[in-house]
Design a protein around this motif. Structure first.
Motif, PDB file in Angstrom:
ATOM      1  N   ASP A 109       0.761  -1.040   0.189  1.00 37.19           N
ATOM      2  CA  ASP A 109       0.014   0.052  -0.235  1.00 37.19           C
ATOM      3  C   ASP A 109       0.712   1.109   0.211  1.00 37.19           C
ATOM      4  OD1 ASP A 109       0.962  -0.106   2.433  1.00 37.19           O
ATOM      5  OD2 ASP A 109      -1.201  -0.902   3.342  1.00 37.19           O
ATOM      6  N   GLU A 110      -0.088   2.724   0.250  1.00 42.08           N
ATOM      7  CA  GLU A 110       1.326   3.658  -0.465  1.00 42.08           C
ATOM      8  C   GLU A 110       2.162   3.522   1.013  1.00 42.08           C
ATOM      9  OE1 GLU A 110       0.045   8.575  -0.673  1.00 42.08           O
ATOM     10  OE2 GLU A 110      -1.465   6.657   0.236  1.00 42.08           O
ATOM     11  N   LYS A 111       1.635   3.357   2.469  1.00 40.66           N
ATOM     12  CA  LYS A 111       2.622   3.301   3.281  1.00 40.66           C
ATOM     13  C   LYS A 111       4.169   2.240   2.951  1.00 40.66           C
ATOM     14  CE  LYS A 111      -0.571   5.402   6.552  1.00 40.66           C
ATOM     15  NZ  LYS A 111      -1.693   5.709   8.236  1.00 40.66           N
ATOM     16  N   ASP A 112       3.764   0.979   2.801  1.00 42.57           N
ATOM     17  CA  ASP A 112       4.367   0.463   2.787  1.00 42.57           C
ATOM     18  C   ASP A 112       4.705  -0.207   1.494  1.00 42.57           C
ATOM     19  OD1 ASP A 112       4.902   0.133   5.724  1.00 42.57           O
ATOM     20  OD2 ASP A 112       2.641  -1.161   5.917  1.00 42.57           O
ATOM     21  N   GLU A 113       4.705   0.377   0.373  1.00 50.93           N
ATOM     22  CA  GLU A 113       4.697  -0.283  -1.354  1.00 50.93           C
ATOM     23  C   GLU A 113       6.618   0.073  -1.420  1.00 50.93           C
ATOM     24  OE1 GLU A 113       2.244   0.908  -4.452  1.00 50.93           O
ATOM     25  OE2 GLU A 113       3.573   2.414  -4.390  1.00 50.93           O
ATOM     26  N   VAL A 114       6.962  -1.038  -1.571  1.00 50.65           N
ATOM     27  CA  VAL A 114       8.173  -2.165  -2.721  1.00 50.65           C
ATOM     28  C   VAL A 114       8.220  -1.261  -3.549  1.00 50.65           C
ATOM     29  CG1 VAL A 114       9.911  -3.066  -1.980  1.00 50.65           C
ATOM     30  CG2 VAL A 114       8.373  -3.088   0.207  1.00 50.65           C
ATOM     31  N   THR A 115       8.920  -0.948  -4.119  1.00 48.01           N
ATOM     32  CA  THR A 115       9.630  -1.022  -5.777  1.00 48.01           C
ATOM     33  C   THR A 115      10.304  -1.573  -6.234  1.00 48.01           C
ATOM     34  OG1 THR A 115       8.657   1.969  -5.841  1.00 48.01           O
ATOM     35  CG2 THR A 115       9.893   0.783  -8.052  1.00 48.01           C
ATOM     36  N   PHE A 116      10.229  -2.492  -7.213  1.00 45.23           N
ATOM     37  CA  PHE A 116      11.596  -3.316  -7.972  1.00 45.23           C
ATOM     38  C   PHE A 116      11.766  -2.946  -9.933  1.00 45.23           C
ATOM     39  CE2 PHE A 116       9.496  -6.199  -4.047  1.00 45.23           C
ATOM     40  CZ  PHE A 116      11.130  -6.175  -4.314  1.00 45.23           C
ATOM     41  N   GLU A 117      12.641  -2.414  -9.690  1.00 43.78           N
ATOM     42  CA  GLU A 117      12.860  -1.763 -10.937  1.00 43.78           C
ATOM     43  C   GLU A 117      13.697  -2.448 -12.402  1.00 43.78           C
ATOM     44  OE1 GLU A 117      12.593   2.260 -12.087  1.00 43.78           O
ATOM     45  OE2 GLU A 117      13.276   2.865  -9.699  1.00 43.78           O
ATOM     46  N   TYR A 276      -0.313  -3.779 -15.982  1.00 43.33           N
ATOM     47  CA  TYR A 276      -1.062  -4.359 -15.087  1.00 43.33           C
ATOM     48  C   TYR A 276      -1.241  -3.905 -13.149  1.00 43.33           C
ATOM     49  CZ  TYR A 276      -4.036  -8.274 -14.387  1.00 43.33           C
ATOM     50  OH  TYR A 276      -5.075  -9.531 -13.657  1.00 43.33           O
ATOM     51  N   PHE A 277      -2.810  -3.539 -13.237  1.00 40.28           N
ATOM     52  CA  PHE A 277      -2.761  -3.204 -11.831  1.00 40.28           C
ATOM     53  C   PHE A 277      -3.552  -4.410 -10.806  1.00 40.28           C
ATOM     54  CE2 PHE A 277      -4.223   0.561  -9.081  1.00 40.28           C
ATOM     55  CZ  PHE A 277      -3.750  -0.227  -7.510  1.00 40.28           C
ATOM     56  N   HIS A 278      -3.790  -5.050 -10.306  1.00 41.02           N
ATOM     57  CA  HIS A 278      -4.348  -6.275  -9.148  1.00 41.02           C
ATOM     58  C   HIS A 278      -4.477  -6.365  -7.717  1.00 41.02           C
ATOM     59  CE1 HIS A 278      -5.231  -9.968  -7.654  1.00 41.02           C
ATOM     60  NE2 HIS A 278      -4.027 -10.272  -6.619  1.00 41.02           N
ATOM     61  N   PRO A 279      -5.568  -4.697  -7.366  1.00 40.44           N
ATOM     62  CA  PRO A 279      -5.579  -4.638  -5.875  1.00 40.44           C
ATOM     63  C   PRO A 279      -5.965  -5.959  -5.149  1.00 40.44           C
ATOM     64  CG  PRO A 279      -7.907  -4.775  -7.325  1.00 40.44           C
ATOM     65  CD  PRO A 279      -6.689  -4.931  -8.130  1.00 40.44           C
ATOM     66  N   HIS A 280      -5.306  -5.002  -4.211  1.00 40.18           N
ATOM     67  CA  HIS A 280      -5.728  -5.743  -2.883  1.00 40.18           C
ATOM     68  C   HIS A 280      -7.592  -5.625  -1.728  1.00 40.18           C
ATOM     69  CE1 HIS A 280      -0.932  -6.548  -2.197  1.00 40.18           C
ATOM     70  NE2 HIS A 280      -1.261  -6.873  -3.176  1.00 40.18           N
ATOM     71  N   TRP A 281      -7.398  -4.253  -1.881  1.00 41.88           N
ATOM     72  CA  TRP A 281      -8.921  -4.413  -0.831  1.00 41.88           C
ATOM     73  C   TRP A 281      -9.848  -3.918  -1.674  1.00 41.88           C
ATOM     74  CZ3 TRP A 281      -7.120  -7.338   2.001  1.00 41.88           C
ATOM     75  CH2 TRP A 281      -6.186  -7.399   3.089  1.00 41.88           C
ATOM     76  N   THR A 282     -10.118  -3.159  -2.735  1.00 48.28           N
ATOM     77  CA  THR A 282     -10.967  -2.164  -3.343  1.00 48.28           C
ATOM     78  C   THR A 282     -11.504  -2.852  -4.857  1.00 48.28           C
ATOM     79  OG1 THR A 282     -11.623  -0.182  -3.402  1.00 48.28           O
ATOM     80  CG2 THR A 282      -9.480  -0.156  -3.602  1.00 48.28           C
ATOM     81  N   HIS A 283     -12.494  -2.309  -5.584  1.00 50.26           N
ATOM     82  CA  HIS A 283     -12.633  -2.565  -7.137  1.00 50.26           C
ATOM     83  C   HIS A 283     -11.861  -1.085  -7.151  1.00 50.26           C
ATOM     84  CE1 HIS A 283     -15.028  -6.303  -6.922  1.00 50.26           C
ATOM     85  NE2 HIS A 283     -15.216  -6.353  -5.564  1.00 50.26           N
ATOM     86  N   THR A 295       0.021   6.025 -14.450  1.00 53.12           N
ATOM     87  CA  THR A 295       0.664   6.609 -13.421  1.00 53.12           C
ATOM     88  C   THR A 295      -0.464   5.926 -13.363  1.00 53.12           C
ATOM     89  OG1 THR A 295      -1.016   8.607 -13.941  1.00 53.12           O
ATOM     90  CG2 THR A 295       1.572   8.715 -13.185  1.00 53.12           C
ATOM     91  N   PHE A 296      -0.667   4.855 -11.507  1.00 55.02           N
ATOM     92  CA  PHE A 296      -1.672   3.760 -10.564  1.00 55.02           C
ATOM     93  C   PHE A 296      -1.858   5.036  -9.770  1.00 55.02           C
ATOM     94  CE2 PHE A 296       1.306   1.480 -12.410  1.00 55.02           C
ATOM     95  CZ  PHE A 296       0.785   0.189 -13.392  1.00 55.02           C
ATOM     96  N   SER A 297      -3.279   4.961  -9.307  1.00 54.06           N
ATOM     97  CA  SER A 297      -4.033   5.479  -7.623  1.00 54.06           C
ATOM     98  C   SER A 297      -3.370   4.761  -7.200  1.00 54.06           C
ATOM     99  CB  SER A 297      -5.589   5.036  -7.615  1.00 54.06           C
ATOM    100  OG  SER A 297      -5.684   3.357  -8.091  1.00 54.06           O
ATOM    101  N   ASP A 298      -3.304   5.332  -5.749  1.00 60.02           N
ATOM    102  CA  ASP A 298      -2.726   5.069  -4.279  1.00 60.02           C
ATOM    103  C   ASP A 298      -3.120   3.823  -3.454  1.00 60.02           C
ATOM    104  OD1 ASP A 298      -0.794   7.100  -4.599  1.00 60.02           O
ATOM    105  OD2 ASP A 298      -2.622   8.509  -4.049  1.00 60.02           O
ATOM    106  N   ASP A 299      -4.738   3.696  -4.331  1.00 55.50           N
ATOM    107  CA  ASP A 299      -4.859   2.250  -3.968  1.00 55.50           C
ATOM    108  C   ASP A 299      -3.313   0.376  -3.418  1.00 55.50           C
ATOM    109  OD1 ASP A 299      -8.001   2.675  -4.105  1.00 55.50           O
ATOM    110  OD2 ASP A 299      -7.311   3.045  -6.242  1.00 55.50           O
ATOM    111  N   ALA A 300      -3.789  -0.338  -2.350  1.00 57.17           N
ATOM    112  CA  ALA A 300      -3.113  -1.370  -2.326  1.00 57.17           C
ATOM    113  C   ALA A 300      -3.295  -1.887  -3.487  1.00 57.17           C
ATOM    114  CB  ALA A 300      -3.589  -1.272  -1.101  1.00 57.17           C
TER     115      ALA A 300
END
Length: 319
Positions: A109-117, A276-283, A295-300
């Motif tokens: 999520d926004e607070k604990d997001e990890v990024t790989f490149e 591709y965006f696979h959300p965890h909590w919301t539609h 860009t992506f929305s901030d949802d987890a």
């Protein structure tokens, strides 16, 4: 009086000819390729296959033989869904040589997001196998390095009738080799930016899952409803709901757009992207597609982008 009328008609004819739209007769050489069972396809001198109107009548083996003629590798073909194979052959063209540029994977999520490149999805997946932070984060979640994959392809489709634009077909495909833990609404997208223009009638997409067909314990592919979420000058975004998928062994989806590029841009580098965006909590999520990028929305959730490039006009004959 008659002479005056003839003179007027001649004058008007000359004026009209100045504004007439030129027509171009095709002088391209072609050859017929036998694919068996009394079917033939035409191949142009630049390597393009002519669009195949009877693609849905062909066996998978025949489709694969045509894809080889179009320049796809056997490894690429083996990873494709039957829906994509059929569409590629129906559209015709020639595989464009593309180069991986940059890929990004963000999870959490926004607070604990990890990024790989990395340069490509494959490179990032290798990182994920050994990254301790990712392994710890994903203990209770879907491990994207194991059961999800995304790809994009581009084919060269020749010139427009007036010879002023190059025609390219852009495709995206993804696969879940098993169903994920979180089942919300997934989004996928093609981004072509501001160098090309979308051809209005070329939008196409399909999502399918492999499940029971109720006949002697067999399996078959079933269509899933797809929503066109966004269609603008820079890209197209689609979505599907996991709610519509029951008892899936695999899930595959693909999307297509035809993009036209002015011939004046020949020799320039064209960079495009898949997402591709696979959300965890919301539609209620979004992939934003603008001239500058994705860009992506901030949802987890799990968020993938991958950029590739090719040289514009490199596939035209006698280049």
């Amino acid at each position: 009086m008659i002479k005056k009328l003839r003179s007027l008609v001649l004058f008007l004819s000359l004026v009209m000819s100045l504004f007439a739209v030129p027509t171009f007769a095709s002088t391209e050489k072609t050859m017929d390729i036998d694919i068996g069972e009394d079917y033939e396809v035409k191949k142009f001198e630049d390597g393009r296959i002519s669009p195949v109107s009877f693609a849905e009548e062909l066996t998978e083996s025949q489709l694969e033989n045509i894809l080889v003629e179009m320049g796809f590798s056997k490894a690429e073909i083996s990873d494709m869904s039957i829906a994509l194979k059929t569409r590629l052959v129906s559209d015709g063209g020639k595989r464009v040589k593309t180069t991986p540029v940059h890929a990004t994977y963000r999870t959490g999520d926004e607070k604990d997001e990890v990024t790989f490149e990395g340069e490509s999805i494959d490179e990032i997946k290798e990182q994920l196998k050994s990254d301790k932070e990712y392994v710890q984060l994903k203990t209770a979640w879907d491990k994207e390095d194991e059961n999800w994959y995304g790809k994009t392809y581009v084919t060269w489709a020749g010139l427009t009738g007036n010879g002023k634009e190059f025609k390219y077909n852009f495709y995206i495909e993804f696969e879940w080799s098993s169903t994920p833990f979180q089942k919300m609404t997934d989004h996928f997208a093609l981004h072509w930016g501001d160098k090309g223009t979308k051809y209005a009638s070329a939008d196409w997409t399909v999502v399918q899952y492999l499940g029971r067909n109720g006949k002697y314990g067999g399996n078959s592919w079933h269509d899933v409803p797809v929503t066109n979420e966004q269609n603008n000058l820079a890209g197209t975004e689609w979505s599907f709901r996991w709610y519509d998928i029951q008892g899936a062994l695999k899930v595959r989806g693909t999307g297509h757009e035809e993009i036209r590029v002015p011939v004046s841009k020949a020799g320039e580098t064209y960079t495009y992207a898949g997402a591709y965006f696979h959300p965890h909590w919301t539609h209620d999520i979004q992939i934003s597609l603008g001239p500058a990028g994705i860009t992506f929305s901030d949802d987890a959730g799990d968020k993938w982008t991958w950029d590739e490039s090719f040289e514009i006009g490199d596939d035209r004959p006698n280049n």
